[in-house]
Write a protein that holds these residues in place. Structure first.
Motif, PDB file in Angstrom:
ATOM      1  N   TRP A  30      39.242 165.008  89.918  1.00  0.00           N
ATOM      2  CA  TRP A  30      37.787 164.978  89.791  1.00  0.00           C
ATOM      3  C   TRP A  30      37.204 163.656  90.289  1.00  0.00           C
ATOM      4  O   TRP A  30      36.091 163.631  90.828  1.00  0.00           O
ATOM      5  CB  TRP A  30      37.359 165.243  88.343  1.00  0.00           C
ATOM      6  CG  TRP A  30      37.742 164.159  87.386  1.00  0.00           C
ATOM      7  CD1 TRP A  30      38.908 164.047  86.685  1.00  0.00           C
ATOM      8  CD2 TRP A  30      36.970 163.006  87.052  1.00  0.00           C
ATOM      9  NE1 TRP A  30      38.916 162.899  85.921  1.00  0.00           N
ATOM     10  CE2 TRP A  30      37.737 162.234  86.126  1.00  0.00           C
ATOM     11  CE3 TRP A  30      35.720 162.539  87.423  1.00  0.00           C
ATOM     12  CZ2 TRP A  30      37.275 161.037  85.591  1.00  0.00           C
ATOM     13  CZ3 TRP A  30      35.272 161.342  86.879  1.00  0.00           C
ATOM     14  CH2 TRP A  30      36.041 160.615  85.971  1.00  0.00           C
ATOM     15  N   VAL A  31      37.958 162.572  90.134  1.00  0.00           N
ATOM     16  CA  VAL A  31      37.469 161.266  90.568  1.00  0.00           C
ATOM     17  C   VAL A  31      37.335 161.245  92.095  1.00  0.00           C
ATOM     18  O   VAL A  31      36.329 160.776  92.642  1.00  0.00           O
ATOM     19  CB  VAL A  31      38.414 160.135  90.097  1.00  0.00           C
ATOM     20  CG1 VAL A  31      37.961 158.790  90.622  1.00  0.00           C
ATOM     21  CG2 VAL A  31      38.506 160.124  88.589  1.00  0.00           C
ATOM     22  N   THR A  32      38.338 161.774  92.752  1.00  0.00           N
ATOM     23  CA  THR A  32      38.331 161.827  94.214  1.00  0.00           C
ATOM     24  C   THR A  32      37.222 162.756  94.714  1.00  0.00           C
ATOM     25  O   THR A  32      36.487 162.411  95.651  1.00  0.00           O
ATOM     26  CB  THR A  32      39.698 162.309  94.728  1.00  0.00           C
ATOM     27  OG1 THR A  32      40.709 161.435  94.232  1.00  0.00           O
ATOM     28  CG2 THR A  32      39.756 162.344  96.232  1.00  0.00           C
ATOM     29  N   ILE A  33      37.094 163.898  94.068  1.00  0.00           N
ATOM     30  CA  ILE A  33      36.063 164.861  94.469  1.00  0.00           C
ATOM     31  C   ILE A  33      34.670 164.267  94.282  1.00  0.00           C
ATOM     32  O   ILE A  33      33.820 164.365  95.171  1.00  0.00           O
ATOM     33  CB  ILE A  33      36.218 166.173  93.686  1.00  0.00           C
ATOM     34  CG1 ILE A  33      37.522 166.866  94.105  1.00  0.00           C
ATOM     35  CG2 ILE A  33      35.018 167.098  93.901  1.00  0.00           C
ATOM     36  CD1 ILE A  33      37.952 167.998  93.191  1.00  0.00           C
ATOM     37  N   ARG A  34      34.462 163.634  93.137  1.00  0.00           N
ATOM     38  CA  ARG A  34      33.147 163.022  92.884  1.00  0.00           C
ATOM     39  C   ARG A  34      32.840 161.945  93.930  1.00  0.00           C
ATOM     40  O   ARG A  34      31.708 161.852  94.429  1.00  0.00           O
ATOM     41  CB  ARG A  34      33.080 162.411  91.493  1.00  0.00           C
ATOM     42  CG  ARG A  34      31.703 161.779  91.228  1.00  0.00           C
ATOM     43  CD  ARG A  34      31.590 161.160  89.886  1.00  0.00           C
ATOM     44  NE  ARG A  34      31.490 162.218  88.882  1.00  0.00           N
ATOM     45  CZ  ARG A  34      31.605 162.010  87.580  1.00  0.00           C
ATOM     46  NH1 ARG A  34      31.829 160.801  87.122  1.00  0.00           N
ATOM     47  NH2 ARG A  34      31.490 162.998  86.739  1.00  0.00           N
ATOM     48  N   ALA A  35      33.813 161.143  94.257  1.00  0.00           N
ATOM     49  CA  ALA A  35      33.606 160.091  95.256  1.00  0.00           C
ATOM     50  C   ALA A  35      33.243 160.698  96.615  1.00  0.00           C
ATOM     51  O   ALA A  35      32.359 160.191  97.311  1.00  0.00           O
ATOM     52  CB  ALA A  35      34.848 159.215  95.360  1.00  0.00           C
ATOM     53  N   GLN A  36      33.917 161.778  96.971  1.00  0.00           N
ATOM     54  CA  GLN A  36      33.595 162.433  98.242  1.00  0.00           C
ATOM     55  C   GLN A  36      32.198 163.032  98.223  1.00  0.00           C
ATOM     56  O   GLN A  36      31.442 162.914  99.186  1.00  0.00           O
ATOM     57  CB  GLN A  36      34.635 163.520  98.554  1.00  0.00           C
ATOM     58  CG  GLN A  36      35.988 162.970  98.906  1.00  0.00           C
ATOM     59  CD  GLN A  36      37.034 164.057  99.043  1.00  0.00           C
ATOM     60  OE1 GLN A  36      36.852 165.175  98.586  1.00  0.00           O
ATOM     61  NE2 GLN A  36      38.141 163.724  99.673  1.00  0.00           N
ATOM     62  N   GLU A  37      31.866 163.678  97.113  1.00  0.00           N
ATOM     63  CA  GLU A  37      30.553 164.322  97.013  1.00  0.00           C
ATOM     64  C   GLU A  37      29.410 163.320  97.005  1.00  0.00           C
ATOM     65  O   GLU A  37      28.326 163.602  97.539  1.00  0.00           O
ATOM     66  CB  GLU A  37      30.485 165.183  95.748  1.00  0.00           C
ATOM     67  CG  GLU A  37      31.345 166.418  95.813  1.00  0.00           C
ATOM     68  CD  GLU A  37      31.348 167.216  94.523  1.00  0.00           C
ATOM     69  OE1 GLU A  37      31.808 168.359  94.560  1.00  0.00           O
ATOM     70  OE2 GLU A  37      30.891 166.698  93.477  1.00  0.00           O
ATOM     71  N   THR A  38      29.638 162.177  96.410  1.00  0.00           N
ATOM     72  CA  THR A  38      28.576 161.167  96.322  1.00  0.00           C
ATOM     73  C   THR A  38      28.692 160.102  97.413  1.00  0.00           C
ATOM     74  O   THR A  38      27.900 159.167  97.449  1.00  0.00           O
ATOM     75  CB  THR A  38      28.600 160.483  94.944  1.00  0.00           C
ATOM     76  OG1 THR A  38      29.876 159.867  94.755  1.00  0.00           O
ATOM     77  CG2 THR A  38      28.326 161.476  93.834  1.00  0.00           C
ATOM     78  N   GLU A  39      29.692 160.273  98.262  1.00  0.00           N
ATOM     79  CA  GLU A  39      29.944 159.327  99.357  1.00  0.00           C
ATOM     80  C   GLU A  39      30.048 157.894  98.839  1.00  0.00           C
ATOM     81  O   GLU A  39      29.486 156.966  99.406  1.00  0.00           O
ATOM     82  CB  GLU A  39      28.882 159.465 100.441  1.00  0.00           C
ATOM     83  CG  GLU A  39      28.885 160.832 101.096  1.00  0.00           C
ATOM     84  CD  GLU A  39      27.849 160.988 102.194  1.00  0.00           C
ATOM     85  OE1 GLU A  39      27.141 160.012 102.515  1.00  0.00           O
ATOM     86  OE2 GLU A  39      27.758 162.097 102.734  1.00  0.00           O
ATOM     87  N   THR A  40      30.786 157.758  97.741  1.00  0.00           N
ATOM     88  CA  THR A  40      31.050 156.447  97.168  1.00  0.00           C
ATOM     89  C   THR A  40      32.560 156.218  97.161  1.00  0.00           C
ATOM     90  O   THR A  40      33.338 157.167  97.206  1.00  0.00           O
ATOM     91  CB  THR A  40      30.515 156.356  95.720  1.00  0.00           C
ATOM     92  OG1 THR A  40      31.116 157.396  94.944  1.00  0.00           O
ATOM     93  CG2 THR A  40      29.009 156.502  95.672  1.00  0.00           C
ATOM     94  N   PRO A  41      32.971 154.967  97.103  1.00  0.00           N
ATOM     95  CA  PRO A  41      34.409 154.692  97.092  1.00  0.00           C
ATOM     96  C   PRO A  41      35.068 155.174  95.794  1.00  0.00           C
ATOM     97  O   PRO A  41      34.442 155.195  94.731  1.00  0.00           O
ATOM     98  CB  PRO A  41      34.497 153.165  97.178  1.00  0.00           C
ATOM     99  CG  PRO A  41      33.135 152.687  97.520  1.00  0.00           C
ATOM    100  CD  PRO A  41      32.169 153.762  97.144  1.00  0.00           C
TER     101      PRO A  41
END
Length: 74
Positions: A30-41
């Protein structure tokens, strides 16, 4: 006979720990997915943790690990 017992125990541990490794990685997807979705590291602590999980099979004692050998979840 001792070699057979050792091989069986080793195979059992490998299967058990690979399953744990996969579960722990899945639990942090979920951490990786959230980062991708929000375009954050991806937070560094999760990058480090996930990398350590992927590399656990390189541990000197693999697959005869103690609980303390596993990385600590952030």
């Amino acid at each position: 006979e001792k070699e057979q017992i050792y091989a069986t125990e080793k195979a059992t541990l490998i299967a058990k720990f690979r399953k744990r490794q996969k579960k722990e990685l899945t639990n942090t997807d979920w951490v990786t997915i959230r980062a991708q979705e929000t375009e954050t590291p991806i937070p560094e602590k999760y990058l480090t943790y996930r990398s350590a999980l992927r590399n656990i099979t390189s541990h000197l004692d693999w697959p005869f690990l103690e609980e303390a050998d596993w990385p600590v979840k952030p």
